[in-house]
Scaffold this active site. Structure first.
Site, PDB file in Angstrom:
ATOM      1  N   ASN A  81       0.831  -1.199   0.000  1.00 24.48           N
ATOM      2  CA  ASN A  81       0.000   0.000   0.000  1.00 24.48           C
ATOM      3  C   ASN A  81       0.875   1.262   0.000  1.00 24.48           C
ATOM      4  OD1 ASN A  81      -2.439   1.653   0.220  1.00 24.48           O
ATOM      5  ND2 ASN A  81      -3.399  -0.193   1.042  1.00 24.48           N
ATOM      6  N   ARG A  82       0.268   2.394   0.363  1.00 21.22           N
ATOM      7  CA  ARG A  82       0.928   3.695   0.172  1.00 21.22           C
ATOM      8  C   ARG A  82       1.552   4.250   1.448  1.00 21.22           C
ATOM      9  NH1 ARG A  82      -3.385   3.108  -3.010  1.00 21.22           N
ATOM     10  NH2 ARG A  82      -3.106   3.575  -5.224  1.00 21.22           N
ATOM     11  N   HIS A 107       3.600  -0.054  -2.537  1.00 21.66           N
ATOM     12  CA  HIS A 107       3.946  -1.484  -2.637  1.00 21.66           C
ATOM     13  C   HIS A 107       5.447  -1.751  -2.658  1.00 21.66           C
ATOM     14  CE1 HIS A 107      -0.210  -2.314  -2.900  1.00 21.66           C
ATOM     15  NE2 HIS A 107      -0.377  -2.206  -4.193  1.00 21.66           N
ATOM     16  N   HIS A 176      -1.339  -9.681  -3.973  1.00 24.11           N
ATOM     17  CA  HIS A 176      -2.102  -8.736  -4.795  1.00 24.11           C
ATOM     18  C   HIS A 176      -2.830  -9.438  -5.951  1.00 24.11           C
ATOM     19  CE1 HIS A 176      -3.284  -4.942  -6.485  1.00 24.11           C
ATOM     20  NE2 HIS A 176      -2.500  -4.241  -5.684  1.00 24.11           N
ATOM     21  N   SER A 177      -3.441 -10.579  -5.670  1.00 23.89           N
ATOM     22  CA  SER A 177      -4.198 -11.264  -6.732  1.00 23.89           C
ATOM     23  C   SER A 177      -5.474 -10.503  -7.078  1.00 23.89           C
ATOM     24  CB  SER A 177      -4.574 -12.682  -6.300  1.00 23.89           C
ATOM     25  OG  SER A 177      -3.435 -13.508  -6.303  1.00 23.89           O
ATOM     26  N   TYR A 178      -5.767 -10.482  -8.383  1.00 25.53           N
ATOM     27  CA  TYR A 178      -7.027  -9.929  -8.893  1.00 25.53           C
ATOM     28  C   TYR A 178      -7.930 -11.112  -9.236  1.00 25.53           C
ATOM     29  CZ  TYR A 178      -4.711  -5.386  -9.849  1.00 25.53           C
ATOM     30  OH  TYR A 178      -4.034  -4.188  -9.766  1.00 25.53           O
ATOM     31  N   ASP A 243     -11.070   1.508  -3.462  1.00 22.50           N
ATOM     32  CA  ASP A 243      -9.629   1.320  -3.277  1.00 22.50           C
ATOM     33  C   ASP A 243      -9.332   1.799  -1.854  1.00 22.50           C
ATOM     34  OD1 ASP A 243      -6.968   0.789  -3.549  1.00 22.50           O
ATOM     35  OD2 ASP A 243      -6.577   2.247  -5.146  1.00 22.50           O
ATOM     36  N   GLN A 279      -7.598  -4.228   2.161  1.00 17.53           N
ATOM     37  CA  GLN A 279      -7.779  -3.230   1.114  1.00 17.53           C
ATOM     38  C   GLN A 279      -8.664  -3.868   0.052  1.00 17.53           C
ATOM     39  OE1 GLN A 279      -6.314  -0.171   1.308  1.00 17.53           O
ATOM     40  NE2 GLN A 279      -6.563   0.715  -0.724  1.00 17.53           N
ATOM     41  N   GLU A 307      -6.844  -7.401  -0.340  1.00 16.76           N
ATOM     42  CA  GLU A 307      -5.457  -7.429   0.136  1.00 16.76           C
ATOM     43  C   GLU A 307      -5.457  -7.296   1.660  1.00 16.76           C
ATOM     44  OE1 GLU A 307      -3.197  -4.452  -2.388  1.00 16.76           O
ATOM     45  OE2 GLU A 307      -5.233  -4.301  -3.169  1.00 16.76           O
TER      46      GLU A 307
END
Length: 342
Positions: A81-82, A107, A176-178, A243, A279, A307
């Site tokens: 994340n940020r 990340h 981070h799987s979509y 997000d 997330q 996430e």
């Protein structure tokens, strides 16, 4: 019973090493994971008719993962994340990180854990990846030893993260799987029904950094405590997508976090975790420009991420759950992805 097979997935340019693929198979799931970024490249789940489909976005070839792409299936770190403005202060010293997402660090930086080759070790029911992140990597203090273990148990994929630090450093690891439970390459996730077990979420500013407020979900678009159909919900609340960090009940125990049901196929994904946050990301930045598996394109909202992690920018927000790992301690978190049919 779980079978584990290993094969070569491809070679890195300039003789930088060979990337291997590990296939984990149970009677209910098949998962492919590569040693580049501990990346889940495929995850096959049966529908209510018993037909298996791959439900994660990604690429057929190694080249896809080496290009600029949105962390498909990868483990991200040292800090997921940020981090605001790519800086934080620790014991009176300011650390400057690589800024790679507007004004922020995202990340782990320019070359995070998703862009390195890990060392694999085959287990009876899975695979363990390890690496040593050197002191100063991407601006982070101290050497960090990291282990990421994927194991299969029937319809459950279990991901465990462990780390040990030589000096105090922030650590926040996630996968981070979509996902698209209709099958990767399906045009969107609007027909997915989503539940997230969280009473609070973190509002963000225009560059997606938490404002510091811990806000109640009550009466907002973020109230996902009862199932909502995603497309209708986004329309009803006029939101462009999610997000955001959802705040989970803090404890070190395994607990239910989220459930996604795809009525068309009957597939259900339930997520359990020991982490304090998740997330929820609806693929808002996907834009159809990347060619994925079997020639699929991935437009906006064609995949979702759950996430499990610590809260974003926690290293700069002292009232958030702490993310600092000290020497002599062990970072140890587990997330369970449980697949079934309903």
């Amino acid at each position: 019973m779980v079978s584990v097979t290993r094969a070569v997935f491809g070679d890195l340019p300039l003789g930088a090493g060979t990337v291997e693929k590990f296939q984990l198979q149970s009677d209910q799931l098949r998962v492919d994971i590569i040693s580049w970024g501990c990346t889940i490249t495929a995850l096959e789940v049966k529908d209510r008719q018993g037909r298996a489909s791959d439900v994660v976005l990604g690429f057929d070839e190694l080249e896809g993962y080496l290009q600029k792409q949105p962390y498909f299936g990868a483990v991200v770190g040292r800090v997921a994340n940020r981090i605001a403005k790519g800086t934080f202060t620790l014991d009176g010293k300011e650390y400057k990180l690589a800024v790679n997402n507007g004004p922020n660090s995202l990340h782990g930086g320019v070359k995070g854990f998703d862009k390195v080759l890990w060392t694999p070790r085959v287990l009876s029911n899975g695979v363990e990846f390890s690496r040593v992140s050197p002191d100063g990597e991407e601006g982070y203090p101290g050497e960090l030893k990291v282990w990421v273990t994927y194991t299969l148990d029937g319809g459950e994929l279990v991901v465990n993260y462990r780390a040990q630090a030589s000096q105090t450093t922030p650590v926040n690891l996630t996968n981070h799987s979509y996902f698209n439970l209709a099958g990767q390459g399906s045009p969107n996730i609007y027909d997915h029904e989503v539940t997230i077990e969280a009473d609070a979420f973190l509002p963000v500013d225009e560059v997606l950094i938490p404002t510091g407020e811990i806000a109640s979900v009550q009466g907002t678009a973020f109230d996902l405590r009862k199932p909502v159909e995603l497309g209708k919900h986004l329309q009803e609340f006029h939101v462009n997508g999610f997000d955001h960090n959802f705040c989970l009940k803090g404890s070190k125990e395994k607990r239910f976090c989220a459930r996604v049901h795809h009525a068309g196929s009957g597939r259900v994904l339930e997520v359990y975790t020991t982490q304090p946050g998740v997330q929820f990301y609806t693929g808002n930045f996907l834009d159809g420009t990347l060619k994925g598996k079997s020639g699929a394109v991935y437009p906006k909202h064609s995949g979702f991420c759950l996430e499990t992690q610590s809260w974003p920018d926690a290293v700069n927000q002292p009232h958030f759950p702490p993310v600092l790992l000290k020497p002599g301690e062990e970072y140890d978190h587990t997330t369970w992805f449980k697949f079934s049919v309903a």
